[in-house]
Design an enzyme around this catalytic site. Structure first.
Site, PDB file in Angstrom:
ATOM      1  N   ALA A  85      -5.555 -52.702 -40.153  1.00 61.95           N
ATOM      2  CA  ALA A  85      -6.170 -52.815 -41.481  1.00 61.95           C
ATOM      3  C   ALA A  85      -5.163 -53.479 -42.407  1.00 61.95           C
ATOM      4  O   ALA A  85      -3.962 -53.498 -42.100  1.00 61.95           O
ATOM      5  CB  ALA A  85      -6.495 -51.425 -42.028  1.00 61.95           C
ATOM      6  N   HIS A 507       6.494 -43.460 -33.455  1.00 60.06           N
ATOM      7  CA  HIS A 507       7.619 -44.129 -34.103  1.00 60.06           C
ATOM      8  C   HIS A 507       8.278 -45.159 -33.178  1.00 60.06           C
ATOM      9  O   HIS A 507       9.496 -45.155 -33.004  1.00 60.06           O
ATOM     10  CB  HIS A 507       8.669 -43.105 -34.547  1.00 60.06           C
ATOM     11  CG  HIS A 507       8.251 -42.237 -35.708  1.00 60.06           C
ATOM     12  ND1 HIS A 507       8.976 -41.152 -36.128  1.00 60.06           N
ATOM     13  CD2 HIS A 507       7.190 -42.317 -36.544  1.00 60.06           C
ATOM     14  CE1 HIS A 507       8.373 -40.586 -37.178  1.00 60.06           C
ATOM     15  NE2 HIS A 507       7.284 -41.279 -37.440  1.00 60.06           N
ATOM     16  N   HIS A 550      11.266 -40.422 -41.136  1.00 63.51           N
ATOM     17  CA  HIS A 550      10.072 -41.063 -40.580  1.00 63.51           C
ATOM     18  C   HIS A 550      10.237 -42.546 -40.894  1.00 63.51           C
ATOM     19  O   HIS A 550      11.020 -42.916 -41.747  1.00 63.51           O
ATOM     20  CB  HIS A 550       8.824 -40.476 -41.201  1.00 63.51           C
ATOM     21  CG  HIS A 550       8.635 -39.023 -40.859  1.00 63.51           C
ATOM     22  ND1 HIS A 550       7.450 -38.512 -40.415  1.00 63.51           N
ATOM     23  CD2 HIS A 550       9.511 -37.982 -40.877  1.00 63.51           C
ATOM     24  CE1 HIS A 550       7.581 -37.213 -40.179  1.00 63.51           C
ATOM     25  NE2 HIS A 550       8.820 -36.863 -40.451  1.00 63.51           N
TER      26      HIS A 550
HETATM   27  P1  FAD Z   1       2.295 -51.969 -39.187  1.00 63.45           P
HETATM   28  O1  FAD Z   1       2.246 -51.289 -40.500  1.00 63.45           O
HETATM   29  O2  FAD Z   1       1.582 -51.346 -38.059  1.00 63.45           O
HETATM   30  O3  FAD Z   1       1.739 -53.444 -39.435  1.00 63.45           O
HETATM   31  C1  FAD Z   1       1.356 -54.310 -38.408  1.00 63.45           C
HETATM   32  C2  FAD Z   1       0.122 -55.064 -38.847  1.00 63.45           C
HETATM   33  O4  FAD Z   1      -0.065 -56.191 -38.014  1.00 63.45           O
HETATM   34  C3  FAD Z   1      -1.155 -54.235 -38.752  1.00 63.45           C
HETATM   35  O5  FAD Z   1      -1.867 -54.317 -39.967  1.00 63.45           O
HETATM   36  C4  FAD Z   1      -1.912 -54.878 -37.600  1.00 63.45           C
HETATM   37  O6  FAD Z   1      -3.305 -54.772 -37.710  1.00 63.45           O
HETATM   38  C5  FAD Z   1      -1.441 -56.310 -37.684  1.00 63.45           C
HETATM   39  N1  FAD Z   1      -1.531 -57.060 -36.432  1.00 63.45           N
HETATM   40  C6  FAD Z   1      -1.073 -56.677 -35.212  1.00 63.45           C
HETATM   41  N2  FAD Z   1      -1.283 -57.654 -34.319  1.00 63.45           N
HETATM   42  C7  FAD Z   1      -1.861 -58.687 -34.990  1.00 63.45           C
HETATM   43  C8  FAD Z   1      -2.306 -59.989 -34.604  1.00 63.45           C
HETATM   44  N3  FAD Z   1      -2.170 -60.434 -33.359  1.00 63.45           N
HETATM   45  N4  FAD Z   1      -2.865 -60.762 -35.553  1.00 63.45           N
HETATM   46  C9  FAD Z   1      -2.996 -60.340 -36.825  1.00 63.45           C
HETATM   47  N5  FAD Z   1      -2.591 -59.125 -37.245  1.00 63.45           N
HETATM   48  C10 FAD Z   1      -2.021 -58.312 -36.327  1.00 63.45           C
HETATM   49  N6  FAD Z   1       5.956 -42.940 -40.880  1.00 63.45           N
HETATM   50  C11 FAD Z   1       6.367 -42.259 -41.957  1.00 63.45           C
HETATM   51  O7  FAD Z   1       7.323 -42.671 -42.595  1.00 63.45           O
HETATM   52  N7  FAD Z   1       5.759 -41.100 -42.342  1.00 63.45           N
HETATM   53  C12 FAD Z   1       4.706 -40.582 -41.657  1.00 63.45           C
HETATM   54  O8  FAD Z   1       4.166 -39.543 -42.035  1.00 63.45           O
HETATM   55  C13 FAD Z   1       4.248 -41.287 -40.522  1.00 63.45           C
HETATM   56  N8  FAD Z   1       3.206 -40.819 -39.820  1.00 63.45           N
HETATM   57  C14 FAD Z   1       2.648 -41.604 -38.861  1.00 63.45           C
HETATM   58  C15 FAD Z   1       1.451 -41.204 -38.287  1.00 63.45           C
HETATM   59  C16 FAD Z   1       0.794 -42.040 -37.398  1.00 63.45           C
HETATM   60  C17 FAD Z   1      -0.527 -41.602 -36.813  1.00 63.45           C
HETATM   61  C18 FAD Z   1       1.373 -43.280 -37.047  1.00 63.45           C
HETATM   62  C19 FAD Z   1       0.670 -44.191 -36.083  1.00 63.45           C
HETATM   63  C20 FAD Z   1       2.596 -43.666 -37.585  1.00 63.45           C
HETATM   64  C21 FAD Z   1       3.232 -42.853 -38.506  1.00 63.45           C
HETATM   65  N9  FAD Z   1       4.415 -43.230 -39.133  1.00 63.45           N
HETATM   66  C22 FAD Z   1       4.886 -42.504 -40.180  1.00 63.45           C
HETATM   67  C23 FAD Z   1       5.104 -44.479 -38.766  1.00 63.45           C
HETATM   68  C24 FAD Z   1       4.952 -45.622 -39.778  1.00 63.45           C
HETATM   69  O9  FAD Z   1       3.738 -45.525 -40.467  1.00 63.45           O
HETATM   70  C25 FAD Z   1       5.039 -46.968 -39.047  1.00 63.45           C
HETATM   71  O10 FAD Z   1       6.234 -46.987 -38.304  1.00 63.45           O
HETATM   72  C26 FAD Z   1       5.057 -48.161 -39.986  1.00 63.45           C
HETATM   73  O11 FAD Z   1       3.962 -48.119 -40.861  1.00 63.45           O
HETATM   74  C27 FAD Z   1       5.059 -49.457 -39.179  1.00 63.45           C
HETATM   75  O12 FAD Z   1       5.174 -50.569 -40.037  1.00 63.45           O
HETATM   76  P2  FAD Z   1       5.197 -52.048 -39.434  1.00 63.45           P
HETATM   77  O13 FAD Z   1       5.276 -52.970 -40.600  1.00 63.45           O
HETATM   78  O14 FAD Z   1       6.230 -52.136 -38.390  1.00 63.45           O
HETATM   79  O15 FAD Z   1       3.795 -52.210 -38.685  1.00 63.45           O
END
Ligand code: FAD
Length: 570
Positions: A85, A507, A550
């Site tokens: 999303a 994580h 986290h």
């Molecule tokens: P993301 O935020 O996942 O962003 C990646 C984005 O890329 C997504 O929007 C995805 O749709 C998009 N994407 C992927 N592939 C493609 C593609 N090929 N083309 C176009 N778009 C694509 N952390 C905390 O600090 N506190 C918490 O309480 C916590 N609870 C959690 C609970 C759950 C259920 C989960 C799953 C994680 C939790 N985490 C928590 C961890 C934290 O939320 C994540 O580590 C962090 O949000 C990841 O950020 P990111 O930018 O690496 O990736």
């Protein structure tokens, strides 16, 4: 459609991607495109409801990645959730805002990333944050929440604080009294976000205290800025791979995407392509684009552009288990999470001996991880990482486990995990098809210290529930219960319950690790992919080591710093 041209293309409109998109588009003459596979969840109650954790799971906004059957953990596959999303995983996560121990961030510099230390990162934690002072919210009176202003930002985009459902009936104070009554007390820590996490604390969350809704990356970093004409977001659009210039050096020319109407087109990037697709997607996108291990790429008919075999290696996650107890009080429509972060000395009755034994095992651990991936990561390098991790635990005294206690209905729910497991796995593509599921193998419980820490956390929780005043408020242990795991059970007795009931702690990190290339890094300290002139990774993939908090707070801060690097300010 080659008329679509932007200065920067950001792949993934998630937690990290939207930070970078926001900061780069502050420059009015810079054009930015965000490509996001999911849609808007602005009005999705599974997202906004602050008591709705888990409601979005297995809906169309959850990637629900599957791991391979886990060899060391009951042979079953695990689901690793991640948000699909605008806002990414920040739209489905637990909203916990907990950073890291200062020494852990300093270890990023120790491993060879100049400038990446706690002192330099604190301003970026603050820059992203808008702490909502509890003093302005009378519903927080008596809740016990606290913070130290020295460590917080008050004017950043990301609202951090507490919601109106926060429990204020004195439980927080009783929990504290209980921790002080433990045989080895765990001290009260009013603010675990200042670089020292050890102790018992109440922590803030990513919520809008005023509106009582979730604060996610899109609400913080995108919607208030969506009228910027130089910032475009393409939703329901899948990034397939990076396209390359026909030039001597390895320079990205853009990104091939499949639009919501199923047509495929190429968007041009005049400056950079920035990957922010998350730790389980960004490395796969690198592989689809020809950056990775030639032996893997050739299997799928992909021509190697950059021989960088450690892409997708070093995958580190944590394992989450729970113990449940009856409660004599009923809690409904309330939220409260009490965290405790014991050090090794507080957790293990014989910490010095545990440390000495682990130190002896590190060479074997390193060899085992290396051999599991065909020596793509090297025993010598892994030993070096493991020794740094050992020092963090046994010399610098970082929290060795995290324990969350959550009153929930007529029970007390707990979650616990070893903060820094040693096991490392990998994620790799399984096909040249851009949306094929990847092969995700975290190797949960491959190394025995990880189980030992997990067992010790369970034992610790049992001690807490036996300690007054809390003991008097709680009833029987309902899961696993003493019939399943007897009082005084050892590691072997616990192993069965832990391995058949754990889940991913969601994580995953380090699959495009920021480290020197010689020791297996994928990106350099400017987050640029080795061998390329203009491709960066800015998401959870780059963290070289797991953090005790986290992930989101650290990812927001890393992305803030990444934006300054890309702007040429650092
Ligand atoms: P993301 O935020 O996942 O962003 C990646 C984005 O890329 C997504 O929007 C995805 O749709 C998009 N994407 C992927 N592939 C493609 C593609 N090929 N083309 C176009 N778009 C694509 N952390 C905390 O600090 N506190 C918490 O309480 C916590 N609870 C959690 C609970 C759950 C259920 C989960 C799953 C994680 C939790 N985490 C928590 C961890 C934290 O939320 C994540 O580590 C962090 O949000 C990841 O950020 P990111 O930018 O690496 O990736």
């Amino acid at each position: 459609n080659s008329h679509h041209t932007y200065d920067y293309i950001i792949v993934g409109g998630g937690t990290s991607g939207l930070v970078v998109a926001n900061r780069l588009s502050e420059q009015k003459n810079t054009t930015v495109l965000v490509i996001e596979a999911g849609g808007s969840v602005y009005n999705n109650p599974n997202v906004t409801d602050t008591l709705g954790y888990g409601k979005a799971f297995d809906t169309d906004i959850d990637w629900a990645y599957k791991t391979t059957d886990q060899e060391y953990a009951g042979g079953i596959s695990q689901t690793v959730r991640a948000g699909k999303a605008l806002g990414g995983t920040s739209t489905i996560n637990g909203m916990v805002y907990l950073r890291a121990q200062a020494a852990q961030i300093n270890a990023w510099e120790t491993v060879g990333n100049k400038g990446w230390n706690w002192k330099n990162m604190l301003p970026y934690f603050k820059k992203s944050e808008q702490l909502q002072d509890p003093v302005h919210y009378p519903f927080l009176d008596g809740s016990g929440v606290a913070f130290d202003p020295a460590y917080h930002g008050f004017t950043g985009p990301l609202k951090v604080g507490w919601s109106s459902t926060q429990l204020n009936d004195g439980l927080a104070q009783k929990m504290n009294a209980t921790y002080q009554n433990l045989k080895v007390p765990v001290q009260y820590n009013p603010d675990p976000n200042g670089g020292d996490m050890i102790g018992y604390s109440l922590y803030p969350m990513t919520v809008d205290s005023e509106l009582n809704i979730r604060e996610d990356a899109a609400r913080a970093y995108y919607y208030p800025y969506s009228n910027r004409t130089n910032l475009h977001v393409w939703l329901h659009t899948n990034a397939n791979k990076i396209t390359w210039k026909d030039s001597h050096d390895i320079t990205a020319s853009g990104v091939e995407v499949t639009l919501s109407n199923s047509t495929t087109t190429v968007v041009t990037a005049t400056r950079e392509v920035i990957l922010a697709a998350g730790a389980l997607k960004s490395p796969v996108l690198l592989e689809l684009s020809g950056i990775g291990n030639p032996d893997i790429l050739s299997k799928y008919g992909i021509t190697t552009k950059v021989n960088l075999p450690t892409v997708g290696e070093n995958l580190q996650d944590q394992m989450n288990n729970g113990l449940q107890f009856d409660s004599k009080t009923s809690y409904s429509n309330k939220s409260a999470d009490y965290v405790s972060y014991p050090s090794a000395a507080q957790l293990f009755p014989n910490s010095t001996a545990v440390g000495a034994e682990l130190l002896r095992k590190l060479p074997a651990y390193a060899a085992q991880v290396a051999s599991a991936n065909g020596n793509i990561t090297k025993t010598r390098d892994l030993y070096h990482f493991f020794k740094i991790q050992w020092d963090l635990i046994f010399k610098y005294g970082i929290p060795v486990v995290e324990i969350l206690l959550e009153p929930s209905g007529a029970m007390y729910d707990t979650e616990y995990w070893g903060s820094v497991p040693f096991s490392r796995g990998s994620v790799h593509l399984s096909s040249a098809h851009p949306t094929a599921a990847a092969i995700i193998d975290p190797k949960y419980f491959m190394l025995d210290f990880d189980l030992h820490a997990q067992v010790q956390a369970a034992k610790f929780i049992r001690e807490v529930f036996k300690t007054e005043p809390f003991a008097d408020m709680a009833g029987a242990e309902t899961s696993p219960g003493l019939l399943t795991v007897a009082a005084g059970a050892d590691d072997n007795d616990w192993a069965d319950f832990i391995k058949s009931n754990f889940r991913s702690n969601f994580h995953p990190i380090s699959t495009a690790a920021m480290m020197p290339k010689e020791i297996g890094g994928v990106v350099d300290p400017s987050l640029k992919v080795y061998g390329t002139s203009n491709v960066r990774v800015v998401d959870a993939s780059v963290l070289p080591f797991q953090v005790c908090g986290h992930l989101q707070s650290t990812i927001y801060a890393v992305a803030e710093r990444a934006a300054d690097i890309i702007k040429g300010r650092l």
